[in-house]
Structure formats: C-alpha cells, structure tokens
Design a protein around this motif. Sequence first.
Motif, PDB file in Angstrom:
ATOM      1  N   ASP A  97       0.899  -1.023   0.092  1.00 41.57           N
ATOM      2  CA  ASP A  97       0.011  -0.008  -0.079  1.00 41.57           C
ATOM      3  C   ASP A  97       0.874   1.252   0.195  1.00 41.57           C
ATOM      4  OD1 ASP A  97       1.089  -0.023   2.396  1.00 41.57           O
ATOM      5  OD2 ASP A  97      -0.785  -0.591   3.543  1.00 41.57           O
ATOM      6  N   GLN A 140       1.799   3.671   2.117  1.00 42.10           N
ATOM      7  CA  GLN A 140       2.775   3.683   3.343  1.00 42.10           C
ATOM      8  C   GLN A 140       3.765   2.924   2.994  1.00 42.10           C
ATOM      9  OE1 GLN A 140       0.947   2.266   7.038  1.00 42.10           O
ATOM     10  NE2 GLN A 140       2.836   2.506   8.115  1.00 42.10           N
ATOM     11  N   HIS A 141       3.663   1.691   2.728  1.00 42.55           N
ATOM     12  CA  HIS A 141       4.668   0.615   2.754  1.00 42.55           C
ATOM     13  C   HIS A 141       5.334   0.711   1.407  1.00 42.55           C
ATOM     14  CE1 HIS A 141       2.327  -1.179   5.986  1.00 42.55           C
ATOM     15  NE2 HIS A 141       3.315  -1.595   6.320  1.00 42.55           N
ATOM     16  N   VAL A 149       6.185   3.863   0.144  1.00 42.29           N
ATOM     17  CA  VAL A 149       7.102   4.562   0.425  1.00 42.29           C
ATOM     18  C   VAL A 149       8.056   4.138   1.565  1.00 42.29           C
ATOM     19  CG1 VAL A 149       7.120   6.668   1.653  1.00 42.29           C
ATOM     20  CG2 VAL A 149       5.300   6.574   0.083  1.00 42.29           C
TER      21      VAL A 149
END
Lengths: 254, 356
Positions: free
Chosen positions: A167, A169-170, A172
């Motif tokens: 996703d 967040q991960h 990045v």
Amino acid sequence: MIKLADVAKSYGDVHALGPVDLDLPRGGITALVGPNGAGKSTMLTIIGRLLGADAGTVHVAGMDVTTAKSRQLAKTLAILRQENHFVARLTVRQLVSLGRFPHSQGRLTTECVAAVDRALEFLDLTALQARYLDELSGGQRQRAYVAMVLAQDTEYALLDEPLNNLDMQHAVAMMAQLRRAADELDKTVVLVIHDINFAAAYADRIVAMTNGRIRYVGSPREVMTPDVLSDVFDTPVEVIDHPTHPLAVYYRLS
Amino acid sequence: MTTTNSQPMVQSPAASDLSRGPAIPGPVPAHPPATVGRYWLRLTIVLLVAVLAAVLIVTYDNPAEPGSRGFWTIVNNRLTSVATITIVGICHGVATVAFHSVTNNRILTPSILGFDALYRAVQTALVFFLGAGAVAATNTVGHVVAQSLLMIAFATALYGWLFSGKRASLHVLLLVGVVLGMGFGSLATFMQRLLTPSEFDILTARLFATMSQSDSTYLPIGFAAVVGVGFVLWRRRHVLDVVSMGREVATGLGVRYQREVMLVLVMVAVLISVSTSLTGPMTFFGFLVAMLTYQLVGTSSHQWTLPMVAALSVATLLSAYFVLRHVFYAQGLISVIIELVGGLAFLVYLLRKGLR
C-alpha cells in the motif's frame, strides 16, 4: 559494475529483448521502467542468471554470470523475482536466514545471525519474525522476501517490482529503505518499477525500455520530460516540477 | 485512509511516523510455531510408540513356552518382521518428504507417480526376457543390486525428464503419473500372463513378499541402502531447504538446482525400490505420514521434518501391524487399511486445499 553486451532473448517466435548494451556503474539505485512487455523483467532475470540469454554476455562485478561459479555469484548478486511460489512452510526468520545460504551453506554462524537480525530490523520485521509466511499479508510477505535479499548481503541486489502488493505507506517505506541500503550499506540496487514517480523520487538512474530495447538512460531529471515519457509509455504525459523531484501526471489530461 | 489493508497498522501511533517506516505492532501469532522443546517432546512420544509397538509385536501372545527353542524361533521371526517394517516405513516417509521438496508440491508422491509400478514392471521384464532360470541362478546380492540400479536409472531418466525444464502444471503431472503407473502395472500384468507357471511362481515370490514373510536375505541390503541414503539426505538437509524454494530462489542462492533435484530423485528411487522389493507397493502411505509430519512439526525445515517423518512412519506401520495381526488376526488387511485411511486423507486434502 553491471555490463551487458549484445544481449538478446526470444521466447519462441516472440522477440522479448535486445540486442541491448548497458553499463551500470557501482552504487546507487537504477530503475527499469517501461510499458508491459518491454523486456524489463527479462533483462533483470538474465542479469540475475535465472534465465539464459540467446546471445550476448552479461558481466556483474567482472564475472560472466553464465560461467561464473554459482556459489561465488550468490555472494555478489542477489535477485528477487516478482512471483514466489513455494509450498515450504517457513517463518519469516527462517526465510530470511535462507538468504545466508551462500555464505554458510546452512550452518549459521554468529555473523549470519547478526546479518539476519539486521535485515529483519531494516524492514521492520523483528516483531513478525516468528510468524509463518502464510499468516502474513501480501505486503508483509513482500517485505520478508526483500529482507531475505538483504540478508544475502551482496554488493548487487536485483528486485523485480518490489512494490508489488504494497500500500501507499509501505511502498514509500520500502523505497526509503532501499535508498538507505544504497546510501548506508553501499549496495547497488537495480529494480523494475511500474510507478514512474517512485522512480523519479528515489532512483539515481532511470533506464526506459520499450519493445525489448533500451530507449533512454539518464538521471530522473533527464528522463522525466513530457516528450520522453509520452514516447516511452505511448500515452500523453505532463511533467510538473515538484520541489524534490519531477512529477509525471497522466491520469486525466484534457 | 484505505481500509482494504487488513493489517491493523492504521491504529498504530507509530505507523503514522513515515520516517520510521512501517512499524508493525505485531500481534501475538494466532498459531505460535512449534517450539523446539515441543518438537522434541513429540518426537519422543512418537519414538516411544514405535518402540512399544515393536516390543508388543515381538512378545505378545507367543504360543511357545518362554525360553524354549520354539519361543526364540518365533521371536526371531517377529524381529525380522519388525526390521522389515522399520526399513519400509523409513523408506516411504523419507522418500515422500524429499520428493515433496524437490518437486515443490505436497500432492504428488513417488508412489502416486508410479515409482513402485515401475519397479514391478522392471522385475517382470527381467524374468520375462532373461527367463526364470537365469534370474534364479543369479539370485545373489550382486544381482539384486544390479536390478535396483536398472530401476534407479529408469526412474531417474523418466522422472528427471518429467520434472526438468519448464515446470508443467501439477494437474498434468498428476495425470501423467497416474497414467504411467497404470501403464507400468498393466505392462507387468501382461508379461506375467505370458510367463510359464513356474516362472510366474518365482516372480511372485520375489514381487509380493509380505511384511511377515519377507525374505530376510534382502534385509541387510535394504538396511545398507536406507542408512546410506539417509546419511546423504541428512548431510544435504540445508540444501534441501533451499531446493524446496523452487528453481529461481535456489539458483539465486547459489545451488545447482538441476543437479540437486536429480540427486534427490536417485535417492528416492533407491528408497522406493528397496521398500517395494521388501513388501510390495503402498500408494498412499507416504502421503499420509508426510501430511501428519507437516502437521506435527509446523515448519518444513528438513532438519526437523526428516527425523520426524522417519519416526512417525515406523510408529504408524508398527502399530498398524500389531493391532491388525495380533489383536484382530487380520494381517493381510494391513496395506488395505493403510491405503484406505491414506487414500481418504488424500481425497480430503485435495478437496479442502485444492491442487496446491
């Protein structure tokens, strides 16, 4: 450094790659970008000696990947494929420990244990290390695979779409961690990536491919131009200048 | 914020801190992996069951006077049975686990793919083409070894070819295996029909030894083969771990994949020909004990699964033999019942998990 000379590959009648020539210097992150079927994964897999080329030679750190000893090569070069299917039931820690196989042949030394700990910590998997892979989400598993590649502790790491299943967040976090691996651990990272903006934000070099050919090689600033991107992806692309890196916009252009 | 991600990391205060990367709170695992302590406990229990069953088989209901000559003859006979069962059990269990690892699946077993049918076909062909006289005249250790080598060469060539190159789908392999097994079986039956009764008799004695009446002259050979193969596989347990990750990962970790797969297939062929020559074919036994082992051990790391599967298959076979022979007086049914249970387990597994 990684050096490809006249490398070509066909699957039956389908021409997949080349002939291509490419020199990638040591250090930094190189992103391979391009539309589907451009030959990015094929080229990466050939560099990682998982696939034999029909013609041409590939050298990594001075070793010819087709003739060098596999065990020696495994200490220099690690590769992560896009799809990993296996029925073995392993915990995260066991999987990451397998990355030490080229160094220890399975008998882990204290140095190996330390390397595994480092890799787990690097990808924030320490809390998950006792879990079995089939108890993890796709993104967590993806991070475990990358941790295995890091535990192999090779100068060169080839990653085929490491952002798969991750996703926002991960994704990045993963790119930030690969950036750290390149900067702090002095790794040479080559990755196939679909999101051109991630390539622009984190890579030192972008290699753009179409139809099995290398079309452009350069820094993000050089490759991230409307003309180049529109040409490579065959889609109208605008480039906006963001303070940290150029940003490609192609979602809806009227 | 997206809700498609099932991980509870959104609630984590640390997760919003991007500079720290994804801090996973890491809830307590739903199924904590079997700890080493529990593994040793389980292995000990399985071994105790095996020893208990062996002791019971040897001592239970001996009709002769204790201490008399007849008593020791019976004990000796029964010890031969126990030794045979031990060797056969280890053969099937270890062969199946190793086979699962190199073929990267948990459905196919050497027996399901027709290894033992191939053994029968090779044996029959030898009698058929060379004649019973030649076979009986050379019924020596060297002869048995030569036969096994022939079988191993065949199996390695055939199944090595099947599993090399581009990975075929599991459906295709299962189908090919079943068809090959049936084909070899029919071929053997056909050649047996054409034999003279005396030749057929010699062949039958060789092919269908039962657990209680196996030829004890083969035992030392079988024992040596099991010890040899067991030693090789145990030495390579870490390599097996890597090979079980599939061709690409194994190559990436510096293992010569093709060579290792071939080596393990040779080992499997040795084990299966030893076990088939001792007690005849058992299709689903290996599958059954391998599944139980994976359940008991949790992880598929070979340094844990190999000892467990050896102990478990011996314990299972010995217990089944004891219960059926000495309690129910139905020793002919042993393989039938094991096949029934194993076959049902196989079907249940297929229906529940699909071909994975």
